[in-house]
Design a protein around this motif. Structure first.
Motif, PDB file in Angstrom:
ATOM      1  N   ASP A  81      -8.179  12.528  -6.197  1.00  0.00           N
ATOM      2  CA  ASP A  81      -7.598  12.575  -5.993  1.00  0.00           C
ATOM      3  C   ASP A  81      -6.301  11.964  -6.026  1.00  0.00           C
ATOM      4  O   ASP A  81      -6.857  11.660  -5.067  1.00  0.00           O
ATOM      5  N   GLU A 130      -0.664  12.142  -2.980  1.00  0.00           N
ATOM      6  CA  GLU A 130       0.405  13.210  -3.707  1.00  0.00           C
ATOM      7  C   GLU A 130       1.844  12.156  -4.121  1.00  0.00           C
ATOM      8  O   GLU A 130       2.166  11.071  -3.571  1.00  0.00           O
ATOM      9  N   THR A 176       5.963  11.810  -5.002  1.00  0.00           N
ATOM     10  CA  THR A 176       7.328  11.863  -5.122  1.00  0.00           C
ATOM     11  C   THR A 176       8.416  10.950  -5.648  1.00  0.00           C
ATOM     12  O   THR A 176       8.145  10.469  -5.914  1.00  0.00           O
ATOM     13  N   ARG A 225       7.403  16.844  -6.781  1.00  0.00           N
ATOM     14  CA  ARG A 225       6.351  16.937  -5.557  1.00  0.00           C
ATOM     15  C   ARG A 225       4.854  16.506  -6.777  1.00  0.00           C
ATOM     16  O   ARG A 225       4.771  18.129  -7.068  1.00  0.00           O
ATOM     17  N   LEU A 226       4.819  15.840  -6.770  1.00  0.00           N
ATOM     18  CA  LEU A 226       3.075  15.648  -7.965  1.00  0.00           C
ATOM     19  C   LEU A 226       2.148  15.218  -7.022  1.00  0.00           C
ATOM     20  O   LEU A 226       1.625  14.807  -6.309  1.00  0.00           O
ATOM     21  N   LYS A 227       0.954  16.716  -6.690  1.00  0.00           N
ATOM     22  CA  LYS A 227      -0.758  16.475  -6.479  1.00  0.00           C
ATOM     23  C   LYS A 227      -1.718  16.355  -7.871  1.00  0.00           C
ATOM     24  O   LYS A 227      -1.372  17.718  -8.206  1.00  0.00           O
ATOM     25  N   ASN A 255       0.769   5.012  -9.941  1.00  0.00           N
ATOM     26  CA  ASN A 255       1.342   5.236  -8.881  1.00  0.00           C
ATOM     27  C   ASN A 255       2.646   5.101  -9.937  1.00  0.00           C
ATOM     28  O   ASN A 255       3.909   6.071  -9.752  1.00  0.00           O
ATOM     29  N   LYS A 268      -3.265  19.544  -9.068  1.00  0.00           N
ATOM     30  CA  LYS A 268      -2.852  21.069  -8.078  1.00  0.00           C
ATOM     31  C   LYS A 268      -1.946  21.795  -7.496  1.00  0.00           C
ATOM     32  O   LYS A 268      -2.107  22.032  -6.938  1.00  0.00           O
ATOM     33  N   ASN A 269      -0.905  20.544  -7.947  1.00  0.00           N
ATOM     34  CA  ASN A 269       0.395  20.821  -6.942  1.00  0.00           C
ATOM     35  C   ASN A 269       1.212  20.763  -7.662  1.00  0.00           C
ATOM     36  O   ASN A 269       1.630  18.886  -7.687  1.00  0.00           O
TER      37      ASN A 269
END
Length: 142
Positions: free
Chosen positions: A42, A45, A47, A61-63, A85, A132-133
């Motif tokens: 993972d 997160e 943004t 917002r990405l996970k 990132n 994941k999100n």
């Protein structure tokens, strides 16, 4: 005869932070054994403010989880996190909410991010990228 055994495990570092999730698949056929390892790591997160032609400023917002073929690759990915990132943010801020709200747009983003991450991590190969999100927030929806 083919036998397949799947084992899963996850790791926790000394600070109690969860590490990668590992799936090991062992296949035995005619007395020969082959092992396949998939590591899910993972990313933090992210943004990013999206490009928008209207006065409203939307953010994404990405996970993200990346798939690796070796547990040892996790340390290499962690060392490159600032660059990864940056690549994710630099690409995402050039997109509009309309481009990302469809399934096609999200698929295109996934493929583009996977391509860019693999350019950064070469010769290490990231085999897949999973969301994941994923959220798009507009100021009037907060």
């Amino acid at each position: 005869m083919v036998n397949a055994v799947t084992n899963t495990s996850s790791y926790t570092n000394n600070d109690g932070v969860a590490g990668p999730f590992v799936i090991t698949l062992t296949i035995e056929e005619d007395g020969k054994e082959a092992e396949s390892v998939t590591v899910f790591y993972d990313l933090p997160e992210i943004t990013a403010r999206l490009k928008d032609t209207s006065a409203d400023e939307a953010t994404a917002r990405l996970k993200i989880s990346v798939e690796l073929n070796n547990v040892e690759d996790v340390a290499k990915i962690e060392a490159l996190l600032p660059r990864i990132n940056d690549a994710v943010i630099a690409h995402t801020i050039e997109l509009t909410p309309d481009e990302l709200e469809s399934a096609t747009g999200l698929y295109w983003l996934k493929e583009e991010l996977l391509y860019r991450i693999n350019l950064l991590t070469s010769p290490l190969q990231v085999s897949n990228l999973n969301f994941k999100n994923f959220e798009i927030q507009k100021p009037n929806e907060k």
